[in-house]
Motif scaffolding. Structure first.
Motif, PDB file in Angstrom:
ATOM      1  N   ARG A   2       8.020   3.183  48.779  1.00 18.70           N
ATOM      2  CA  ARG A   2       7.983   2.885  50.212  1.00 18.70           C
ATOM      3  C   ARG A   2       7.016   1.748  50.520  1.00 18.70           C
ATOM      4  NH1 ARG A   2       8.221   9.168  52.486  1.00 18.70           N
ATOM      5  NH2 ARG A   2      10.487   9.415  52.194  1.00 18.70           N
ATOM      6  N   LEU A   3       5.878   1.714  49.821  1.00 18.00           N
ATOM      7  CA  LEU A   3       4.945   0.609  50.030  1.00 18.00           C
ATOM      8  C   LEU A   3       5.528  -0.706  49.525  1.00 18.00           C
ATOM      9  CD1 LEU A   3       1.408   2.082  49.259  1.00 18.00           C
ATOM     10  CD2 LEU A   3       2.238   1.161  51.429  1.00 18.00           C
ATOM     11  N   PHE A   4       6.254  -0.639  48.426  1.00 18.70           N
ATOM     12  CA  PHE A   4       6.903  -1.840  47.895  1.00 18.70           C
ATOM     13  C   PHE A   4       7.874  -2.413  48.928  1.00 18.70           C
ATOM     14  CE2 PHE A   4      10.350  -4.041  45.766  1.00 18.70           C
ATOM     15  CZ  PHE A   4       9.697  -4.859  44.858  1.00 18.70           C
ATOM     16  N   LYS A   5       8.678  -1.540  49.512  1.00 15.62           N
ATOM     17  CA  LYS A   5       9.648  -1.984  50.527  1.00 15.62           C
ATOM     18  C   LYS A   5       8.922  -2.532  51.750  1.00 15.62           C
ATOM     19  CE  LYS A   5      13.549  -0.325  53.300  1.00 15.62           C
ATOM     20  NZ  LYS A   5      14.411   0.849  53.621  1.00 15.62           N
ATOM     21  N   HIS A   6       7.857  -1.837  52.175  1.00 15.34           N
ATOM     22  CA  HIS A   6       7.101  -2.281  53.356  1.00 15.34           C
ATOM     23  C   HIS A   6       6.450  -3.632  53.109  1.00 15.34           C
ATOM     24  CE1 HIS A   6       4.495  -1.910  56.910  1.00 15.34           C
ATOM     25  NE2 HIS A   6       3.542  -2.399  56.139  1.00 15.34           N
ATOM     26  N   PHE A   7       5.761  -3.776  51.983  1.00 15.68           N
ATOM     27  CA  PHE A   7       5.064  -5.025  51.682  1.00 15.68           C
ATOM     28  C   PHE A   7       6.035  -6.182  51.482  1.00 15.68           C
ATOM     29  CE2 PHE A   7       0.409  -4.612  50.517  1.00 15.68           C
ATOM     30  CZ  PHE A   7       0.209  -3.528  51.355  1.00 15.68           C
ATOM     31  N   SER A   8       7.238  -5.890  51.022  1.00 14.94           N
ATOM     32  CA  SER A   8       8.225  -6.953  50.826  1.00 14.94           C
ATOM     33  C   SER A   8       8.736  -7.503  52.147  1.00 14.94           C
ATOM     34  CB  SER A   8       9.403  -6.431  49.991  1.00 14.94           C
ATOM     35  OG  SER A   8       8.978  -6.076  48.688  1.00 14.94           O
ATOM     36  N   SER A   9       8.573  -6.754  53.224  1.00 13.33           N
ATOM     37  CA  SER A   9       9.089  -7.185  54.519  1.00 13.33           C
ATOM     38  C   SER A   9       8.034  -7.887  55.375  1.00 13.33           C
ATOM     39  CB  SER A   9       9.647  -5.977  55.291  1.00 13.33           C
ATOM     40  OG  SER A   9       8.623  -5.052  55.580  1.00 13.33           O
ATOM     41  N   TYR A  10       6.804  -8.018  54.860  1.00 10.40           N
ATOM     42  CA  TYR A  10       5.734  -8.711  55.585  1.00 10.40           C
ATOM     43  C   TYR A  10       5.274  -9.921  54.777  1.00 10.40           C
ATOM     44  CZ  TYR A  10       5.286  -4.995  59.043  1.00 10.40           C
ATOM     45  OH  TYR A  10       5.528  -4.116  60.056  1.00 10.40           O
ATOM     46  N   LYS A  11       4.859 -10.966  55.487  1.00  7.01           N
ATOM     47  CA  LYS A  11       4.457 -12.214  54.855  1.00  7.01           C
ATOM     48  C   LYS A  11       2.934 -12.337  54.767  1.00  7.01           C
ATOM     49  CE  LYS A  11       8.778 -13.486  54.710  1.00  7.01           C
ATOM     50  NZ  LYS A  11       9.513 -13.470  53.416  1.00  7.01           N
ATOM     51  N   ALA A  12       2.492 -13.209  53.874  1.00  2.00           N
ATOM     52  CA  ALA A  12       1.056 -13.410  53.665  1.00  2.00           C
ATOM     53  C   ALA A  12       0.374 -13.930  54.919  1.00  2.00           C
ATOM     54  CB  ALA A  12       0.821 -14.357  52.491  1.00  2.00           C
ATOM     55  N   TYR A  13       1.092 -14.710  55.737  1.00  2.00           N
ATOM     56  CA  TYR A  13       0.447 -15.279  56.933  1.00  2.00           C
ATOM     57  C   TYR A  13       0.035 -14.195  57.917  1.00  2.00           C
ATOM     58  CZ  TYR A  13       4.977 -14.805  59.361  1.00  2.00           C
ATOM     59  OH  TYR A  13       6.130 -14.322  59.914  1.00  2.00           O
ATOM     60  N   GLU A  14       0.612 -12.977  57.784  1.00  2.00           N
ATOM     61  CA  GLU A  14       0.242 -11.894  58.682  1.00  2.00           C
ATOM     62  C   GLU A  14      -1.132 -11.317  58.357  1.00  2.00           C
ATOM     63  OE1 GLU A  14       3.538  -9.319  59.990  1.00  2.00           O
ATOM     64  OE2 GLU A  14       4.728 -10.441  58.548  1.00  2.00           O
ATOM     65  N   LEU A  15      -1.702 -11.709  57.232  1.00  2.00           N
ATOM     66  CA  LEU A  15      -3.074 -11.318  56.907  1.00  2.00           C
ATOM     67  C   LEU A  15      -4.093 -12.223  57.585  1.00  2.00           C
ATOM     68  CD1 LEU A  15      -2.782 -10.642  53.061  1.00  2.00           C
ATOM     69  CD2 LEU A  15      -2.871  -8.931  54.895  1.00  2.00           C
ATOM     70  N   ILE A  16      -3.652 -13.371  58.088  1.00  2.00           N
ATOM     71  CA  ILE A  16      -4.567 -14.345  58.686  1.00  2.00           C
ATOM     72  C   ILE A  16      -5.014 -13.832  60.048  1.00  2.00           C
ATOM     73  CG2 ILE A  16      -4.833 -16.727  59.459  1.00  2.00           C
ATOM     74  CD1 ILE A  16      -2.592 -17.504  57.513  1.00  2.00           C
ATOM     75  N   PRO A  17      -6.308 -13.716  60.303  1.00  2.00           N
ATOM     76  CA  PRO A  17      -6.777 -13.225  61.602  1.00  2.00           C
ATOM     77  C   PRO A  17      -6.449 -14.205  62.721  1.00  2.00           C
ATOM     78  CG  PRO A  17      -8.617 -14.022  60.281  1.00  2.00           C
ATOM     79  CD  PRO A  17      -7.420 -14.032  59.388  1.00  2.00           C
ATOM     80  N   ASP A  18      -6.408 -13.688  63.949  1.00  2.00           N
ATOM     81  CA  ASP A  18      -6.089 -14.528  65.103  1.00  2.00           C
ATOM     82  C   ASP A  18      -7.147 -15.600  65.322  1.00  2.00           C
ATOM     83  OD1 ASP A  18      -3.799 -13.083  65.582  1.00  2.00           O
ATOM     84  OD2 ASP A  18      -4.791 -11.673  66.925  1.00  2.00           O
ATOM     85  N   SER A  19      -8.388 -15.298  65.005  1.00  2.00           N
ATOM     86  CA  SER A  19      -9.463 -16.276  65.141  1.00  2.00           C
ATOM     87  C   SER A  19     -10.457 -16.076  64.009  1.00  2.00           C
ATOM     88  CB  SER A  19     -10.168 -16.121  66.491  1.00  2.00           C
ATOM     89  OG  SER A  19     -10.775 -14.845  66.598  1.00  2.00           O
TER      90      SER A  19
END
Length: 457
Positions: free
Chosen positions: A140-157
């Motif tokens: 389930r984590l594999f499927k979840h992580f595959s659907s999110y991109k690295a740029y979503e780790l970048i903080p808003d500021s």
């Protein structure tokens, strides 16, 4: 009875806990969490069921509006639902590879958690975790992580730093201390590229080199020249291409790359089409991945069976001899020499060691990243590794900026540990006895990462 954590995170000078479990007449004092002056905690043994409680903060009754609240004819209280864990024997074993430099810890492979050779460590209940349960979590984590991109780790500021590799060692050390960095990308201006990463381990070896210089009658940090010269002259590590990720790659790619290359951070780099100059967007880390898990599964932890398990029933972390495991937990007394401590961390490929008193009670934690604090006032130039104790060195560490380690018990869930480790800067959790703070084990970011993500591909 179930170990139950209570936390007050809204400041105060003296904070007490009172509830139906103390008959509303006894007050249990709460202590500040290491690294914070506003967060207080305590642990109580409670029977299963719904319990009401309040906080007495500087003589004033308070409730925490961020925690569950219930109102009855007697007023408004916080409430906690204590559930009895199911008691079953442990069935899961994990076989992990050998650690390498900069790995935080080692996963236990033959975890004998219930046995105690001395009788001094109480047995903890173990919760069964079948292979189906752990594989379900990983799938389930594999499927979840595959659907999110690295740029979503970048903080808003925020800010992202890269150090010019022509900076002197002294300048780089000072910048990392002032900005609170323990790792930083290096920028090669001549070739317009990120050339590598500067880590706390580099500074430990630089200190050892300075000690060698002193033995030869010199004491000049500039003899180590620039960061580029230091990196070029290192014989301890083989040269290899920079490991990085593109912002459009999946979080699964981030996890796999960190695990397969035995690193703890990875730069997120974007190269615009038609350009050869990379843009450093973020430095992704293990804590960021765990924070993502907490954020997305906080209210549906049942979806990931592994996260609900007690850490006392999982092959994770490093433990004292009485508990057992693949590797015995090392501890330091406060008067342990700094040079010996650094050599052990490097030689044993570990990142941190608990400091205990003569009764085995937790005093502090000594870690590789603490070396950055020696940049304060250029203390590293004067420090004598063979004469300075770790206790003296830790006096330079600013413990009020952020938490350096967390504390838990063996009955706490893996999700609880992950939640602690997702706090920026917190790379390890010390496992203690609830009533005495006697040290039982240590769980690091790397331990959790290996347990959850080791089969990602």
């Amino acid at each position: 009875m179930v170990h139950t954590h209570f936390v007050w995170s809204h400041g105060g000078n003296q904070v007490f806990l009172c509830g139906d479990f103390t008959a509303w007449i006894k007050y249990q004092q709460m202590v500040t969490v290491e690294g914070s002056s506003t967060t207080f905690m305590t642990i109580c043994d409670l029977p299963p069921g719904l319990h009401k409680f309040k906080f007495l903060v500087d003589g004033v009754w308070r409730i925490d509006e961020l925690q569950p609240i219930a109102e009855d004819e007697y007023g408004v209280n916080n409430v906690v639902l204590v559930e009895q864990p199911q008691l079953m024997p442990q069935t899961l074993l994990v076989d992990d590879g050998l650690p390498v430099m900069d790995i935080d810890g080692y996963d236990d492979r033959n975890h004998a958690d219930g046995a105690s050779t001395s009788g001094s460590v109480p047995n903890e209940p173990e919760v069964e975790l079948t292979n189906d349960g752990i594989e379900t979590t990983r799938r389930r984590l594999f499927k979840h992580f595959s659907s999110y991109k690295a740029y979503e780790l970048i903080p808003d500021s925020g800010k992202v730093f890269a150090l010019d590799d022509n900076m002197t060692v002294e300048e780089a050390f000072l910048v990392m201390h002032e900005e609170g960095l323990v790792v930083a990308p290096l920028w090669d201006a001549a070739n317009l590229q990120i050339s590598g990463m500067l880590t706390a381990s580099d500074f430990i070896m630089i200190l050892i080199e300075l000690q060698r210089n002193r033995a030869m009658g010199t004491n000049n940090v500039h003899q180590l020249s620039t960061i580029f010269a230091w990196k070029e002259g290192k014989l301890q590590l083989q040269r290899r291409p920079l490991i990085q990720v593109d912002p459009d790659e999946s979080l699964n790619d981030v996890a796999v790359r960190i695990l397969q290359n035995h690193i703890s951070t990875i730069p997120v780099v974007y190269v615009q089409q038609g350009s050869t100059c990379p843009q450093l967007l973020h430095v992704a880390c293990l804590g960021g991945l765990l924070e993502h898990i907490c954020r997305h599964f906080e209210h549906r932890a049942t979806y990931l069976p592994l996260l609900q398990q007690s850490i006392g029933g999982l092959p994770i972390g490093t433990w004292i001899r009485e508990i057992g495991g693949a590797r015995e937990l090392k501890t330091f007394p406060p008067n342990y020499l700094l040079g010996d401590a650094y050599r052990l961390l490097i030689d044993e490929h570990i990142s941190s060691v608990p400091i205990v008193d003569d009764k085995g009670t937790l005093v502090d934690v000594f870690s590789r990243s603490d070396v950055i604090s020696l940049a304060k006032g250029n203390a590293y130039v004067r420090v004598q590794l063979d004469q300075t104790t770790i206790s003296q060195a830790l006096q330079l560490v600013d413990k009020n900026t952020r938490a350096r380690y967390g504390i838990c018990t063996r009955s706490d869930s893996l999700f609880k540990v992950i939640n602690l480790l997702s706090d920026p800067g917190m790379r390890r959790v010390v496992v203690v006895e609830a009533s005495t703070r006697y040290v039982l084990g240590l769980i690091t970011l790397r331990d959790v990462f290996n347990l959850i993500f080791r089969d990602f591909s």
